[in-house]
Motif scaffolding. Structure first.
Motif, short mmCIF file in Angstrom:
data_model
loop_
_atom_site.label_atom_id
_atom_site.label_comp_id
_atom_site.label_asym_id
_atom_site.label_seq_id
_atom_site.Cartn_x
_atom_site.Cartn_y
_atom_site.Cartn_z
N ASP A 210 60.28 7.76 152.07
CA ASP A 210 59.71 6.95 150.74
C ASP A 210 60.97 6.27 150.16
OD1 ASP A 210 57.37 8.13 151.11
OD2 ASP A 210 57.47 9.68 149.21
N THR A 211 62.20 6.95 150.38
CA THR A 211 63.49 6.05 149.68
C THR A 211 63.57 4.78 150.36
OG1 THR A 211 64.54 7.51 151.01
CG2 THR A 211 64.60 8.23 148.75
N ASP B 76 63.40 1.18 148.81
CA ASP B 76 64.37 0.08 148.86
C ASP B 76 63.90 -1.35 149.32
OD1 ASP B 76 66.21 1.56 148.11
OD2 ASP B 76 66.99 2.24 150.16
N GLY C 232 65.70 7.84 141.58
CA GLY C 232 65.85 8.61 142.69
C GLY C 232 66.33 10.19 142.58
N LYS D 134 61.91 13.34 143.52
CA LYS D 134 61.38 12.78 144.59
C LYS D 134 60.26 11.74 144.05
CE LYS D 134 59.49 16.27 146.83
NZ LYS D 134 59.04 17.29 147.68
N PHE D 135 59.91 10.75 145.00
CA PHE D 135 59.00 9.98 144.48
C PHE D 135 57.76 10.33 144.30
CE2 PHE D 135 55.58 6.84 145.86
CZ PHE D 135 55.58 5.66 144.96
#
Lengths: 177, 191
Positions: B9-10, B14, B69, B72-73
């Motif tokens: 997810d991160t 981005d 962040g 968690k998303f």
């Protein structure tokens, strides 16, 4: 019912009891119809929710979302970090109204000390020790200045202790962390 | 830009920040069932659940710039979903699905006995949830996702862990009572 509480029942259903506790619990179940009925009822709810834990989103959902995002980006609807045009207009109107009111109060002098005191008292006060101060600053200006200071202080207090914490809490809940 | 669906997810976030809407589509597709489930459980009907889900993902897209962040998303977007759905439900009087609605909805889906039983369960579950408070419904929905720790649930709901445990305990009892009542009514209507 037995010495087993509802907390025990949930722990049993969530498989959080130790092996010994499970054994004791199941022994009790055999001899306690009320406990058994409660367990069955909770177990049904547990299984029902567990087997239906996820709903399938409509197939076209992601397309609709992407379309809405691209439409709104093109039209410039969403300004998450800024003000919307309507709230910006309200803010400017509010600021202007506050400024005009403030200037009217200070310069127009709605509040005049003489109107609050009987003439004799007012004149006496002028001749006494306040005379020097009264000569230096007019009564009207003095009171109006105090009002401005109190008003400013009230706004600072409102911002620090009410609005700021409130907006921070709202922003956190809305996910703008 | 090429978007690999196995990206974390991160990494996708981005890419979204760099302007990739394809990356956001991947994120949506990954989490839409969860967001839709939260919305549907709280709203009690599909039409509004879809509208809420759409709103949630648009809000999240616009909020991604501010997403730092720390959480968690998933926690972040579930919190948006929960708050948006509860807010919608408070604002408008939502027509909750009834047994009759389910009968119409079920027509095309039943092909065997297992399907029938599953749909019956779904129907009873949602009707039971419709009779409960949105706060209880959201806590139960998050709990049965089975992927969240109590701490994460606490972060999403804004309720302390100990209070959450008690709330969850009571909500599960209420659900069980509501389901039992619905089943009894259903049995009585058949006799």
């Amino acid at each position: 019912m037995s010495h087993f509480t509802e907390e025990h029942i949930f722990k049993y259903l969530d498989q959080e009891l130790s092996a010994e506790q499970v054994k004791a619990f199941e022994e009790q179940l055999k001899t306690d119809p009320q406990l058994k009925a409660t367990v069955e009822q909770l177990k049904y709810a547990n299984q029902t929710f567990h087997s239906n834990r996820l709903e399938k989103a409509p197939d076209h959902l992601s397309d609709k979302i992407l379309m809405e995002i691209s439409d709104s980006s093109r039209k410039g609807y969403y300004r998450p970090n800024g003000l919307s045009s309507s709230s910006g207009f309200l803010l400017i109107t509010g600021c202007l109204t506050a400024l005009v009111t403030l200037l009217s109060v200070v310069n127009g002098g709605y509040i005049d000390l003489q109107s609050f005191m009987p003439t004799a008292v007012f004149e006496t006060s002028l001749t006494n020790s306040n005379q020097f101060l009264s000569n230096l600053i007019s009564d009207k200006a003095l009171i109006n200045s105090m009002m401005v200071i109190y008003g400013g202080l009230a706004l600072v207090l409102l911002d620090r202790f009410v609005l700021n914490p409130l907006f921070r809490k709202r922003a956190k809940h809305l996910g703008y962390n | 830009m090429v978007v690999k669906s196995e990206l974390a997810d991160t990494e996708l976030i981005d890419q979204v920040r760099s302007g990739s809407t394809r990356a956001y589509q991947t994120l949506v597709e990954r989490h839409q069932d969860y967001v839709y489930t939260i919305s549907y459980r709280i709203m009690g009907n599909r039409e509004d659940a879809e509208e809420v889900s759409q709103d949630v993902f648009v809000k999240a897209y616009n909020g991604l710039k501010n997403f730092q962040g720390h959480a968690k998303f998933t926690s972040w977007i579930y919190r948006i979903a929960m708050n948006t759905a509860i807010s919608y439900r408070r604002k408008k009087k939502i027509p909750l699905e009834t047994i009759e609605d389910y009968k119409q909805f079920d027509q095309g889906e039943i092909s065997n006995m297992v399907d029938y039983q599953r749909l019956e369960q779904r129907k009873f579950l949602q009707i039971a949830l419709n009779s409960m408070l949105p706060d209880d419904v959201s806590v139960l929905t998050l709990f049965y996702f089975k992927e969240l720790s109590l701490e994460e649930m606490s972060e999403i709901t804004g309720i302390g862990v100990n209070t959450l445990k008690v709330k969850l305990f009571r909500a599960r009892k209420r659900l069980s009572t509501a389901l039992n009542r619905i089943l009894k009514n259903e049995v009585n209507s058949l006799i």
